[in-house]
Design a protein around this motif. Structure first.
Motif, PDB file in Angstrom:
ATOM      1  N   GLU A  14      26.807  16.474  11.675  1.00  0.00           N
ATOM      2  CA  GLU A  14      25.443  16.623  12.218  1.00  0.00           C
ATOM      3  C   GLU A  14      24.514  17.516  11.248  1.00  0.00           C
ATOM      4  N   LEU A  15      25.123  18.246  10.295  1.00  0.00           N
ATOM      5  CA  LEU A  15      24.341  18.973   9.332  1.00  0.00           C
ATOM      6  C   LEU A  15      23.993  17.940   8.311  1.00  0.00           C
ATOM      7  N   TRP A  16      24.733  17.089   7.952  1.00  0.00           N
ATOM      8  CA  TRP A  16      24.263  16.075   7.116  1.00  0.00           C
ATOM      9  C   TRP A  16      23.159  15.020   7.753  1.00  0.00           C
ATOM     10  N   GLY A  17      23.073  14.957   8.819  1.00  0.00           N
ATOM     11  CA  GLY A  17      22.196  14.184   9.432  1.00  0.00           C
ATOM     12  C   GLY A  17      20.482  14.831   9.527  1.00  0.00           C
ATOM     13  N   THR A  18      20.554  15.955   9.381  1.00  0.00           N
ATOM     14  CA  THR A  18      19.357  16.784   9.269  1.00  0.00           C
ATOM     15  C   THR A  18      18.838  16.981   7.889  1.00  0.00           C
ATOM     16  N   LEU A  19      19.635  16.759   6.954  1.00  0.00           N
ATOM     17  CA  LEU A  19      19.127  16.672   5.418  1.00  0.00           C
ATOM     18  C   LEU A  19      18.301  15.398   4.841  1.00  0.00           C
ATOM     19  N   LEU A  20      17.545  15.593   4.025  1.00  0.00           N
ATOM     20  CA  LEU A  20      17.088  14.195   3.120  1.00  0.00           C
ATOM     21  C   LEU A  20      18.182  14.276   2.208  1.00  0.00           C
ATOM     22  N   PRO A  21      18.163  12.897   1.954  1.00  0.00           N
ATOM     23  CA  PRO A  21      19.175  12.723   0.566  1.00  0.00           C
ATOM     24  C   PRO A  21      18.728  13.445  -0.700  1.00  0.00           C
ATOM     25  N   GLY A  22      19.847  14.078  -1.210  1.00  0.00           N
ATOM     26  CA  GLY A  22      19.688  14.834  -2.508  1.00  0.00           C
ATOM     27  C   GLY A  22      19.453  16.495  -2.145  1.00  0.00           C
ATOM     28  N   LYS A  23      19.218  16.739  -0.846  1.00  0.00           N
ATOM     29  CA  LYS A  23      19.179  18.119  -0.382  1.00  0.00           C
ATOM     30  C   LYS A  23      20.286  18.994  -0.386  1.00  0.00           C
ATOM     31  N   HIS A  24      20.268  20.249  -0.512  1.00  0.00           N
ATOM     32  CA  HIS A  24      21.479  21.041  -0.643  1.00  0.00           C
ATOM     33  C   HIS A  24      22.007  21.726   0.648  1.00  0.00           C
ATOM     34  N   LEU A  25      23.252  21.842   0.673  1.00  0.00           N
ATOM     35  CA  LEU A  25      23.833  22.643   1.954  1.00  0.00           C
ATOM     36  C   LEU A  25      24.496  23.837   1.104  1.00  0.00           C
ATOM     37  N   LEU A  26      24.586  24.757   1.706  1.00  0.00           N
ATOM     38  CA  LEU A  26      25.367  25.960   1.055  1.00  0.00           C
ATOM     39  C   LEU A  26      26.147  26.555   2.436  1.00  0.00           C
ATOM     40  N   ILE A  27      27.312  26.500   2.304  1.00  0.00           N
ATOM     41  CA  ILE A  27      28.285  27.092   3.517  1.00  0.00           C
ATOM     42  C   ILE A  27      29.089  28.443   2.915  1.00  0.00           C
ATOM     43  N   ALA A  28      29.250  29.406   3.621  1.00  0.00           N
ATOM     44  CA  ALA A  28      30.189  30.601   3.451  1.00  0.00           C
ATOM     45  C   ALA A  28      31.017  30.605   4.645  1.00  0.00           C
ATOM     46  N   VAL A  29      32.307  30.496   4.228  1.00  0.00           N
ATOM     47  CA  VAL A  29      33.152  30.897   5.411  1.00  0.00           C
ATOM     48  C   VAL A  29      34.501  31.595   5.065  1.00  0.00           C
ATOM     49  N   HIS A  30      35.358  32.231   6.044  1.00  0.00           N
ATOM     50  CA  HIS A  30      36.525  32.852   5.535  1.00  0.00           C
ATOM     51  C   HIS A  30      37.488  31.766   4.937  1.00  0.00           C
ATOM     52  N   HIS A  31      38.057  32.184   4.072  1.00  0.00           N
ATOM     53  CA  HIS A  31      39.263  31.274   3.262  1.00  0.00           C
ATOM     54  C   HIS A  31      40.529  31.959   3.725  1.00  0.00           C
ATOM     55  N   GLY A  32      41.435  30.877   4.143  1.00  0.00           N
ATOM     56  CA  GLY A  32      42.809  31.249   4.550  1.00  0.00           C
ATOM     57  C   GLY A  32      43.292  29.885   5.311  1.00  0.00           C
ATOM     58  N   CYS A  61      36.384  17.842   4.407  1.00  0.00           N
ATOM     59  CA  CYS A  61      35.622  17.717   5.248  1.00  0.00           C
ATOM     60  C   CYS A  61      34.048  17.328   5.121  1.00  0.00           C
ATOM     61  N   LEU A  62      33.607  18.185   3.831  1.00  0.00           N
ATOM     62  CA  LEU A  62      32.259  17.874   3.509  1.00  0.00           C
ATOM     63  C   LEU A  62      32.251  16.385   2.933  1.00  0.00           C
ATOM     64  N   GLU A  63      33.169  15.822   2.094  1.00  0.00           N
ATOM     65  CA  GLU A  63      33.028  14.669   1.601  1.00  0.00           C
ATOM     66  C   GLU A  63      33.338  13.615   2.669  1.00  0.00           C
ATOM     67  N   SER A  64      34.004  13.699   3.682  1.00  0.00           N
ATOM     68  CA  SER A  64      33.921  13.005   4.766  1.00  0.00           C
ATOM     69  C   SER A  64      33.096  12.734   5.638  1.00  0.00           C
ATOM     70  N   ALA A  65      32.232  13.818   5.570  1.00  0.00           N
ATOM     71  CA  ALA A  65      30.979  13.742   6.366  1.00  0.00           C
ATOM     72  C   ALA A  65      29.669  13.377   5.561  1.00  0.00           C
ATOM     73  N   GLY A  66      29.862  12.811   4.130  1.00  0.00           N
ATOM     74  CA  GLY A  66      29.158  12.133   3.443  1.00  0.00           C
ATOM     75  C   GLY A  66      28.359  12.951   2.236  1.00  0.00           C
ATOM     76  N   PHE A  67      28.755  14.396   2.027  1.00  0.00           N
ATOM     77  CA  PHE A  67      28.394  15.113   0.966  1.00  0.00           C
ATOM     78  C   PHE A  67      29.009  14.898  -0.115  1.00  0.00           C
ATOM     79  N   SER A  94      24.630  12.868  -0.118  1.00  0.00           N
ATOM     80  CA  SER A  94      24.483  11.760  -0.856  1.00  0.00           C
ATOM     81  C   SER A  94      23.499  10.634  -0.340  1.00  0.00           C
ATOM     82  N   SER A  95      23.116  10.053  -1.230  1.00  0.00           N
ATOM     83  CA  SER A  95      22.200   8.759  -0.768  1.00  0.00           C
ATOM     84  C   SER A  95      22.978   7.526  -0.510  1.00  0.00           C
ATOM     85  N   ARG A  96      24.392   7.594  -0.139  1.00  0.00           N
ATOM     86  CA  ARG A  96      25.125   6.472   0.590  1.00  0.00           C
ATOM     87  C   ARG A  96      24.523   6.094   1.908  1.00  0.00           C
TER      88      ARG A  96
END
Length: 96
Positions: A14-32, A61-67, A94-96
């Protein structure tokens, strides 16, 4: 971090769908692994569920969503934070 593990891919898509190609997403989560629950935050009663994610899991997850992954980094928690490692991911649409 407040998204249940089974829904992470859907949310990223869903986040991928809101961005224009080449635009950035920055995510911070708890690791573990697993999940954490909190019943109190800043002295107030709460009900918070937190999903912990491994770096490889988030990358997949990011790559399978198209990032396209730009970088990932894991850091130790600051004293004032929950005592879990923090995972940062930067990706572009990505522009795919």
């Amino acid at each position: 971090m407040h998204v249940a593990r089974p829904a992470v891919h859907h949310v990223l898509r869903e986040l991928w769908g809101t961005l224009l190609p080449g635009k950035h997403l920055l995510i911070a989560v708890h690791h573990g692994d697993g999940e954490l629950q909190a019943e109190e935050f800043l002295g107030q009663p709460v009900s918070i569920d937190t999903t912990l994610l491994q770096a490889d899991e988030m990358k997949e997850c990011l790559e399978s969503a198209g990032f396209d992954i730009v970088m990932t980094d894991v850091r130790e928690p600051y004293e004032c934070e929950p005592q879990t490692q923090q995972l940062y991911c930067s990706a572009t649409k990505s522009s795919r």
